[in-house]
Write an enzyme that holds these catalytic residues in place. Structure first.
Site, PDB file in Angstrom:
ATOM      1  N   SER A  10       0.859  -1.191   0.000  1.00 36.40           N
ATOM      2  CA  SER A  10       0.000   0.000   0.000  1.00 36.40           C
ATOM      3  C   SER A  10       0.889   1.233   0.000  1.00 36.40           C
ATOM      4  O   SER A  10       1.726   1.413   0.893  1.00 36.40           O
ATOM      5  CB  SER A  10      -0.904   0.013   1.231  1.00 36.40           C
ATOM      6  OG  SER A  10      -1.407   1.331   1.427  1.00 36.40           O
ATOM      7  N   HIS A  35      -0.884  -1.901  -3.997  1.00 35.17           N
ATOM      8  CA  HIS A  35      -2.243  -1.745  -3.467  1.00 35.17           C
ATOM      9  C   HIS A  35      -2.571  -0.254  -3.436  1.00 35.17           C
ATOM     10  O   HIS A  35      -1.865   0.529  -2.792  1.00 35.17           O
ATOM     11  CB  HIS A  35      -2.291  -2.363  -2.069  1.00 35.17           C
ATOM     12  CG  HIS A  35      -3.581  -2.243  -1.346  1.00 35.17           C
ATOM     13  ND1 HIS A  35      -4.531  -3.243  -1.321  1.00 35.17           N
ATOM     14  CD2 HIS A  35      -4.090  -1.234  -0.574  1.00 35.17           C
ATOM     15  CE1 HIS A  35      -5.563  -2.872  -0.572  1.00 35.17           C
ATOM     16  NE2 HIS A  35      -5.323  -1.658  -0.103  1.00 35.17           N
ATOM     17  N   ASP A  37      -5.072   2.657  -2.484  1.00 36.07           N
ATOM     18  CA  ASP A  37      -6.183   3.004  -1.596  1.00 36.07           C
ATOM     19  C   ASP A  37      -6.851   4.290  -2.057  1.00 36.07           C
ATOM     20  O   ASP A  37      -6.303   5.376  -1.879  1.00 36.07           O
ATOM     21  CB  ASP A  37      -5.669   3.188  -0.162  1.00 36.07           C
ATOM     22  CG  ASP A  37      -5.303   1.866   0.481  1.00 36.07           C
ATOM     23  OD1 ASP A  37      -6.161   0.968   0.504  1.00 36.07           O
ATOM     24  OD2 ASP A  37      -4.158   1.730   0.968  1.00 36.07           O
ATOM     25  N   MET A  39      -9.819   6.932  -1.614  1.00 39.85           N
ATOM     26  CA  MET A  39     -10.755   7.397  -0.570  1.00 39.85           C
ATOM     27  C   MET A  39     -11.422   8.689  -1.023  1.00 39.85           C
ATOM     28  O   MET A  39     -10.752   9.566  -1.559  1.00 39.85           O
ATOM     29  CB  MET A  39      -9.997   7.662   0.729  1.00 39.85           C
ATOM     30  CG  MET A  39      -9.196   6.474   1.212  1.00 39.85           C
ATOM     31  SD  MET A  39      -8.389   6.871   2.764  1.00 39.85           S
ATOM     32  CE  MET A  39      -7.445   5.356   3.023  1.00 39.85           C
ATOM     33  N   HIS A  68      -8.205  -0.575  -4.231  1.00 41.76           N
ATOM     34  CA  HIS A  68      -9.117  -0.763  -3.099  1.00 41.76           C
ATOM     35  C   HIS A  68      -9.929   0.518  -2.989  1.00 41.76           C
ATOM     36  O   HIS A  68      -9.417   1.550  -2.533  1.00 41.76           O
ATOM     37  CB  HIS A  68      -8.285  -1.027  -1.828  1.00 41.76           C
ATOM     38  CG  HIS A  68      -9.098  -1.102  -0.581  1.00 41.76           C
ATOM     39  ND1 HIS A  68      -8.545  -0.997   0.683  1.00 41.76           N
ATOM     40  CD2 HIS A  68     -10.423  -1.285  -0.375  1.00 41.76           C
ATOM     41  CE1 HIS A  68      -9.497  -1.103   1.602  1.00 41.76           C
ATOM     42  NE2 HIS A  68     -10.650  -1.270   0.980  1.00 41.76           N
ATOM     43  N   MET A  70     -12.443   2.823  -1.455  1.00 40.01           N
ATOM     44  CA  MET A  70     -13.214   3.173  -0.259  1.00 40.01           C
ATOM     45  C   MET A  70     -14.026   4.404  -0.622  1.00 40.01           C
ATOM     46  O   MET A  70     -13.764   5.520  -0.155  1.00 40.01           O
ATOM     47  CB  MET A  70     -12.254   3.430   0.915  1.00 40.01           C
ATOM     48  CG  MET A  70     -11.642   2.142   1.444  1.00 40.01           C
ATOM     49  SD  MET A  70     -10.120   2.427   2.381  1.00 40.01           S
ATOM     50  CE  MET A  70      -8.925   2.449   1.039  1.00 40.01           C
ATOM     51  N   MET A 139     -10.837  -6.651   6.153  1.00 41.83           N
ATOM     52  CA  MET A 139     -10.212  -5.476   6.760  1.00 41.83           C
ATOM     53  C   MET A 139      -9.927  -5.750   8.233  1.00 41.83           C
ATOM     54  O   MET A 139     -10.818  -6.179   8.980  1.00 41.83           O
ATOM     55  CB  MET A 139     -11.140  -4.256   6.675  1.00 41.83           C
ATOM     56  CG  MET A 139     -11.448  -3.761   5.276  1.00 41.83           C
ATOM     57  SD  MET A 139     -10.049  -3.071   4.390  1.00 41.83           S
ATOM     58  CE  MET A 139      -9.470  -1.785   5.472  1.00 41.83           C
ATOM     59  N   ASP A 181      -6.147  -6.665   4.961  1.00 40.49           N
ATOM     60  CA  ASP A 181      -5.733  -5.270   4.817  1.00 40.49           C
ATOM     61  C   ASP A 181      -5.896  -4.512   6.131  1.00 40.49           C
ATOM     62  O   ASP A 181      -6.998  -4.399   6.665  1.00 40.49           O
ATOM     63  CB  ASP A 181      -6.572  -4.605   3.717  1.00 40.49           C
ATOM     64  CG  ASP A 181      -6.114  -3.184   3.431  1.00 40.49           C
ATOM     65  OD1 ASP A 181      -5.030  -2.801   3.897  1.00 40.49           O
ATOM     66  OD2 ASP A 181      -6.852  -2.462   2.733  1.00 40.49           O
TER      67      ASP A 181
HETATM   68  C1  DX5 Z   1      -6.742   1.527   5.262  1.00 42.70           C
HETATM   69  C2  DX5 Z   1      -6.168   1.055   3.946  1.00 42.70           C
HETATM   70  C3  DX5 Z   1      -5.000   0.155   4.083  1.00 42.70           C
HETATM   71  C4  DX5 Z   1      -3.830   0.779   4.788  1.00 42.70           C
HETATM   72  C5  DX5 Z   1      -2.724  -0.189   4.978  1.00 42.70           C
HETATM   73  O1  DX5 Z   1      -7.915   2.190   5.036  1.00 42.70           O
HETATM   74  O2  DX5 Z   1      -7.156   0.360   3.217  1.00 42.70           O
HETATM   75  O3  DX5 Z   1      -4.626  -0.355   2.819  1.00 42.70           O
HETATM   76  O4  DX5 Z   1      -3.335   1.884   4.124  1.00 42.70           O
HETATM   77  O5  DX5 Z   1      -1.755   0.461   5.734  1.00 42.70           O
HETATM   78  P1  DX5 Z   1      -1.194  -0.132   7.098  1.00 42.70           P
HETATM   79  O6  DX5 Z   1      -0.384  -1.333   6.714  1.00 42.70           O
HETATM   80  O7  DX5 Z   1      -0.397   0.974   7.635  1.00 42.70           O
HETATM   81  O8  DX5 Z   1      -2.372  -0.493   7.952  1.00 42.70           O
HETATM   82 ZN    ZN Z   2      -6.451  -0.770   1.464  1.00 42.37          ZN
END
Ligand code: DX5
Ligand code: ZN
Length: 237
Positions: A10, A35, A37, A39, A68, A70, A139, A181
């Site tokens: 990530s 990965h 993320d 948001m 991913h 969100m 998660m 995750d």
């Molecule tokens: C959280 C994300 C994760 C996160 C992982 O919302 O979906 O992918 O960034 O980071 P760590 O390993 O720091 O939890």
């Molecule tokens: Zn994630």
């Protein structure tokens, strides 16, 4: 050394001013995938980046990109993420819009389709989509931020998640990957491996000052693999 457990790095907590270089550092350090993320400040209380940035990151070449999402309206933006070159696209089962058409769209585009579940959401929420999933993403933190502590409440679902997958007659068979995750590091890798996770999403520990990316990835894979082997032997005995 080949490992059973794969790592998807990530990049949420890396030096975001230099995403391409940071992604390459993770891949060169042994990460199997990147990965991403995404948001929207609505589904989660944080805003990260979207499809245009992912598309630009494609400059690093044909390496596996796991998105991913969100976001509250994945259906509305899915064409953009497909066009951006994501190899797998995981959305949240908690979104308040129809999920099946979006998963079908991802699969039709030849990408892997996934559903992520928050720590407090029961696995049964995935029941209506069992035959449309390549990925179940368990998660182990509340989504929204990197650097949080691994939650055992989520981890208990890793093993049973394997039972979710089913093939739909006439459709391509499911890839059947269980991803974990959130909060994955040297302390939590063994639990994930023992429960049989296939892909560990690893974020902040890779980018922490004083940590060596390849050392972290190597240790996490080894710990997960060893724990997996031990649990398989226990089952055999
Ligand atoms: C959280 C994300 C994760 C996160 C992982 O919302 O979906 O992918 O960034 O980071 P760590 O390993 O720091 O939890
Ligand atoms: Zn994630």
């Amino acid at each position: 050394m080949t490992h059973r457990t794969l790592v998807s790095a990530s990049i949420l907590d890396c030096d975001l001013a230099d995403l391409a270089r940071e992604s390459m550092r993770a891949l060169d350090g042994g990460a199997d995938r990147i990965h991403l993320d995404v948001m929207d400040g609505h589904f989660v209380p944080n805003i990260s980046f979207g499809a245009p940035i992912i598309k630009n990151l494609r400059r690093i070449g044909n390496r596996p990109f796991d998105a991913h999402l969100m976001i509250s309206e994945p259906g509305r933006y899915m064409d953009q993420f497909i066009d951006a070159g994501c190899d797998s696209i995981t959305i949240h089962v908690e979104v308040e819009e129809p999920i099946e058409p979006t998963l079908l769209k991802v699969r039709k585009a030849g990408r892997l389709a996934g559903l992520a579940i928050k720590p407090a959401t029961p696995l049964s929420a995935l029941d209506p989509y069992r035959d449309l999933l390549d990925i179940v993403m368990v998660m182990t933190v509340e989504p929204g931020f990197g650097g949080q502590t691994f939650m055992d409440e989520g981890a208990a679902k890793i093993g049973p998640a394997r039972g979710v997958f089913r093939d739909r007659p006439g459709e391509r068979p499911s890839r059947r990957e269980v991803h974990v995750d959130g909060g994955v590091n040297r302390d939590s890798a063994a639990v994930c491996g023992a429960y049989g996770a296939d892909v560990l999403v690893v974020g902040s520990t890779l980018w922490r000052k004083g940590h060596d990316i390849s050392e972290e990835i190597r240790a996490i894979k080894a710990l997960a693999d060893e724990a997996n082997e031990r649990s398989m032997n226990l089952v055999k005995e």
